[in-house]
Design a protein around this motif. Structure first.
Motif, short mmCIF file in Angstrom:
data_model
loop_
_atom_site.label_atom_id
_atom_site.label_comp_id
_atom_site.label_asym_id
_atom_site.label_seq_id
_atom_site.Cartn_x
_atom_site.Cartn_y
_atom_site.Cartn_z
N HIS A 155 7.31 18.07 -9.50
CA HIS A 155 6.70 17.76 -8.21
C HIS A 155 6.81 16.26 -7.91
O HIS A 155 6.66 15.43 -8.80
CB HIS A 155 5.22 18.16 -8.20
N HIS A 156 7.08 15.96 -6.66
CA HIS A 156 7.11 14.57 -6.21
C HIS A 156 5.76 14.25 -5.55
O HIS A 156 5.34 14.96 -4.62
CB HIS A 156 8.24 14.34 -5.21
N VAL A 157 5.13 13.22 -6.02
CA VAL A 157 3.82 12.83 -5.49
C VAL A 157 3.77 11.33 -5.30
O VAL A 157 4.57 10.58 -5.88
CB VAL A 157 2.66 13.27 -6.43
N GLY A 158 2.82 10.90 -4.45
CA GLY A 158 2.58 9.47 -4.29
C GLY A 158 1.34 9.07 -5.09
O GLY A 158 0.38 9.85 -5.18
N LEU A 159 1.37 7.89 -5.68
CA LEU A 159 0.25 7.41 -6.48
C LEU A 159 -0.31 6.13 -5.90
O LEU A 159 0.44 5.22 -5.54
CB LEU A 159 0.69 7.16 -7.93
N GLU A 160 -1.63 6.06 -5.80
CA GLU A 160 -2.31 4.83 -5.45
C GLU A 160 -3.23 4.47 -6.61
O GLU A 160 -3.70 5.35 -7.34
CB GLU A 160 -3.11 5.00 -4.15
N PHE A 161 -3.48 3.16 -6.77
CA PHE A 161 -4.16 2.69 -7.97
C PHE A 161 -5.41 1.89 -7.61
O PHE A 161 -5.49 1.27 -6.54
CB PHE A 161 -3.21 1.82 -8.80
N VAL A 203 6.64 9.20 -7.25
CA VAL A 203 7.14 9.51 -8.59
C VAL A 203 7.42 11.00 -8.69
O VAL A 203 6.95 11.81 -7.89
CB VAL A 203 6.12 9.11 -9.67
N GLU A 204 8.21 11.34 -9.72
CA GLU A 204 8.45 12.74 -10.05
C GLU A 204 7.65 13.05 -11.31
O GLU A 204 7.83 12.42 -12.35
CB GLU A 204 9.93 13.01 -10.29
N VAL A 205 6.78 14.03 -11.22
CA VAL A 205 5.88 14.35 -12.33
C VAL A 205 6.68 14.95 -13.48
O VAL A 205 7.49 15.86 -13.30
CB VAL A 205 4.79 15.34 -11.87
N SER A 206 6.45 14.41 -14.67
CA SER A 206 7.05 14.95 -15.89
C SER A 206 6.03 15.76 -16.69
O SER A 206 6.30 16.84 -17.19
CB SER A 206 7.60 13.81 -16.75
N ASN A 237 8.52 9.78 -13.60
CA ASN A 237 9.64 8.86 -13.34
C ASN A 237 9.45 8.24 -11.96
O ASN A 237 9.21 8.95 -10.97
CB ASN A 237 10.97 9.62 -13.38
N ASP A 238 9.56 6.92 -11.92
CA ASP A 238 9.50 6.20 -10.65
C ASP A 238 10.80 6.49 -9.89
O ASP A 238 11.90 6.22 -10.39
CB ASP A 238 9.36 4.70 -10.91
N LEU A 239 10.72 7.06 -8.69
CA LEU A 239 11.91 7.46 -7.96
C LEU A 239 12.69 6.26 -7.43
O LEU A 239 13.88 6.38 -7.11
CB LEU A 239 11.53 8.38 -6.79
N ASP A 240 12.04 5.08 -7.34
CA ASP A 240 12.75 3.88 -6.87
C ASP A 240 13.52 3.22 -8.00
O ASP A 240 14.67 2.77 -7.82
CB ASP A 240 11.76 2.88 -6.26
#
Length: 418
Positions: free
Chosen positions: A81-87, A110-113, A126-129
């Motif tokens: 799954h591709h998700v966005g993360l905020e910190f 990111v793509e969830v591993s 994995n950071d998609l950028d």
């Protein structure tokens, strides 16, 4: 219109108190209560405070408290799954953007591993950028954001399944228990408002132009005997008089420090197809605080016994299912009660609260009693039952209860037009 308002207030109060018991014990035992709902079906009102969404829903057939871990979570992330993360300021993930990531330009996509939001509270991705692999810590108060709606994650220690059998029992039992508490409170309020019926055969009021008025009965008189037969309780007096319509009876009264003897002939009245005797007196009510509080508990106990006896008659077949009433039947009965006055309405509400508490404690799937059975089995086995199998049992039970509700409601409608 008065009946509609009275029914809505009564229904709302009974369900609110019941679900409040579940909610308070869920929070007290550390469970995450996602939603507190009055009614089922589409939302007509919602309000979020802290962790819990409070809703009023369209169908007035109950309510619920949705606790994390009781049902499968609405949002489930899997590898790929591709998700966005905020910190947050500590560098831990505090928001996981499930979709509409373009609305969150500052989020790292990111793509969830691998993800563990139950125990370790970590997310590997994995950071998609940059295509770099990272393991992120997830804050205990992190939020899923899906369709721009925020939902708290539920670490395992906040889930229903993580709690001891005793804590689960308390949380489930608290709903019906609060219905009994409400009934006690309503009966006590009634006691302070109108007084507690005296156990002794004390005259409270004398109706004009009745046999009692013509025989010089007075408020405060205590009936000691009738026809030389001792009378010790109000029930004794009522039964004696009802069985002797039209007969002339010698009655001995205690009036202060005096003993008074008079004669009275109970008038003949028709009640439920029978001719009974009636004097035209009302029972004496007292307002001593001690008596009022005792009255709240004794009335709750007496009504509970009556309802349990009726349930027993249903089980043994002595009472037909036609005797059951659904929402339509309760509404119709409420209409009759409202016409008799506010005190009758309060007593009716207290009786329905006890009925709701008892029904919910019946050991049937989908009811609190059925859930308590599973919790008891868990305590005996020393480990929980398979949640999926338990869920299937409750689902089937709920479907059967809905069928019963439909059948009972249909009977209610037929009775209205008979």
């Amino acid at each position: 219109m008065n009946t509609v308002i009275a029914f809505i207030i009564m229904f709302g109060l009974l369900v609110f108190i019941h679900e409040l018991g579940h909610l308070v014990l869920a929070k007290r035992t550390g469970m995450l209560a996602r939603e507190f709902a009055i009614g089922f079906g589409p939302k007509i009102f919602s309000y979020r405070k802290h962790e819990t969404l409070y809703t009023v829903r369209l169908l007035p057939i109950g309510g619920y408290v949705r606790v994390a871990g009781e049902d499968p979570e609405i949002i489930e992330l899997k590898p790929g799954h591709h998700v966005g993360l905020e910190f947050n300021e500590q560098g831990s993930v505090n928001k996981i953007i499930v979709n509409n990531k373009s609305n969150h330009p500052d989020a790292k996509v990111v793509e969830v591993s691998k993800i563990d939001l139950d125990h370790a509270l970590t997310l590997e991705a994995n950071d998609l950028d940059t295509d770099d692999f990272h393991e992120y810590d997830v804050d205990r108060q992190a939020l899923f954001v899906m369709d721009e709606k925020e939902t708290l994650i539920a670490p395992y220690d906040r889930q229903f399944s993580s709690k001891s059998a005793f804590q689960k029992f308390l949380q489930v039992f608290a709903g019906p228990f609060m219905n009994f508490v409400l009934a006690v409170g309503l009966f006590i309020a009634l006691g302070f408002a109108q007084g507690v019926p005296a156990e002794e055969a004390i005259i409270g009021d004398v109706e004009p132009d009745t046999p009692a008025a013509n025989a010089d009965f007075q408020p405060g008189d205590q009936v000691i005997s009738v026809e030389d037969e001792s009378i010790s309780t109000w029930r004794d007096l009522v039964m004696y008089v009802q069985e002797r319509p039209g007969e002339t009876l010698d009655v001995t009264l205690e009036r202060g420090d005096d003993i008074v003897t008079t004669s009275v002939a109970p008038e003949e009245v028709e009640e439920q197809g029978q001719t009974i005797g009636r004097l035209g007196v009302a029972r004496h009510f007292e307002k001593a605080p001690g008596d009022v509080f005792v009255y709240g508990f004794t009335q709750t106990y007496d009504v509970t016994v009556l309802i349990l006896e009726a349930v027993g008659q249903l089980v043994t077949g002595q009472l037909s299912l036609d005797a059951l009433a659904g929402p339509v039947g309760i509404y119709s009965a409420t209409d009759d009660v409202v016409q008799t006055g506010f005190f009758s309405y309060v007593m009716w509400t207290a009786m329905l609260s006890i009925n709701l508490g008892i029904v919910n404690l019946l050991p049937l799937p989908a009811l609190d009693g059925g859930r308590l059975v599973f919790i008891g089995l868990e305590a005996i086995r020393g480990k929980p039952l398979d949640p999926q199998k338990e869920g299937i049992v409750h689902f089937i039970g709920f479907a059967l209860l809905m069928l019963l509700m439909i059948a009972v409601t249909w009977n209610d409608i037929e009775r209205l037009f008979m």
